[in-house]
Write a protein that holds these residues in place. Structure first.
Motif, short mmCIF file in Angstrom:
data_model
loop_
_atom_site.label_atom_id
_atom_site.label_comp_id
_atom_site.label_asym_id
_atom_site.label_seq_id
_atom_site.Cartn_x
_atom_site.Cartn_y
_atom_site.Cartn_z
N SER A 22 -20.26 35.43 60.66
CA SER A 22 -19.13 35.54 61.34
C SER A 22 -17.82 35.69 60.62
N LEU A 23 -17.71 34.92 59.54
CA LEU A 23 -16.60 35.19 58.69
C LEU A 23 -16.65 36.28 57.88
N VAL A 24 -17.69 36.77 57.54
CA VAL A 24 -17.69 37.98 56.74
C VAL A 24 -17.48 39.18 57.82
N ASP A 25 -17.84 38.87 59.08
CA ASP A 25 -17.72 40.34 60.06
C ASP A 25 -16.19 40.18 60.30
N PHE A 26 -15.53 38.94 60.70
CA PHE A 26 -13.96 39.16 60.73
C PHE A 26 -13.42 39.37 59.55
N ALA A 27 -13.67 39.03 58.40
CA ALA A 27 -12.97 39.63 57.28
C ALA A 27 -13.12 41.22 57.04
N GLU A 28 -14.17 41.67 57.36
CA GLU A 28 -14.37 43.03 57.20
C GLU A 28 -13.55 43.79 58.49
N ALA A 29 -13.43 43.43 59.58
CA ALA A 29 -12.51 43.74 60.69
C ALA A 29 -11.12 43.50 60.36
N GLY A 30 -10.62 42.86 59.29
CA GLY A 30 -9.41 42.84 59.06
C GLY A 30 -8.71 41.39 59.91
N ILE A 31 -9.15 40.49 60.03
CA ILE A 31 -8.63 39.21 60.56
C ILE A 31 -7.60 38.99 59.46
#
Length: 189
Positions: A22-31
């Motif tokens: 989830s941390l990777v996904d959020f980072a890639e989404a621009g969080i």
């Protein structure tokens, strides 16, 4: 798209997450920020540093992880083992994030498992990840104000400050007992 829309309006976006993927996904989404972040790895720490993603580790809340693990042990042994691992390496993980230059801020995730009013304890916990007292204090004060876009304590700015019996840089535990709180130039009773 939701994060982009928030950014277009000048807002920052944060999420509560401890799972590695989830941390990777959020980072890639621009969080912009992640609360907990205990699932950070060497790779995601580098990704967060590159993208200037801040974290609010909620270290005192992470102390609940062993009881969460125990509650799920029989039905979800994989989950239980994961929670214990995250708890066991919490200081090392957040310390590595600090060493990599991630912005770290104090927060407790209060209102659920924990009552409000525990930020002083969270600041104290920051010492366990290798922060100096001044760095730890900044996680709850001027560092957080700056990141949130609020003015510093400069001439003409609203006067928000807290007074203590002694210097918190000598012992951060004094943060739990302010003698005066001044908000927008007025003493709060």
């Amino acid at each position: 798209p939701a994060i982009d829309a928030a950014h277009e309006e000048g807002a920052r976006v944060t999420a509560h997450c401890f799972g590695e993927q989830s941390l990777v996904d959020f980072a890639e989404a621009g969080i912009d920020c992640i609360e907990h972040a205990s699932g950070l790895t060497e790779e995601t720490i580098a990704m967060f540093a590159e993208r200037d993603i801040a974290i609010v580790p909620t270290l005192i809340n992470l102390d609940n992880f062993p009881s969460f693990a125990q509650a799920g042990e029989k039905k979800f042994p994989g989950y239980a083992a994961h929670m214990r691992d995250l708890h066991a390496r919490r200081y090392e993980t957040i310390g590595a994030a600090r060493d990599a230059g991630l912005r770290i801020f104090a927060g407790t995730d209060a209102g659920g498992q924990l009552p409000h009013g525990l930020v002083a304890r969270e600041v104290e916990e920051m010492l366990n990840v290798g922060m100096s007292a001044t760095e730890a204090i900044a996680t709850a004060t001027w560092g957080a104000r700056e990141w949130l876009g609020h003015e510093a304590l400069v001439e003409g700015a609203p006067a928000d400050l807290v007074q203590y019996e002694s210097d918190p840089r000598d012992d951060v535990r004094v943060l739990a007992a302010p003698t005066h709180v001044i908000l927008r130039g007025r003493v709060v009773e």
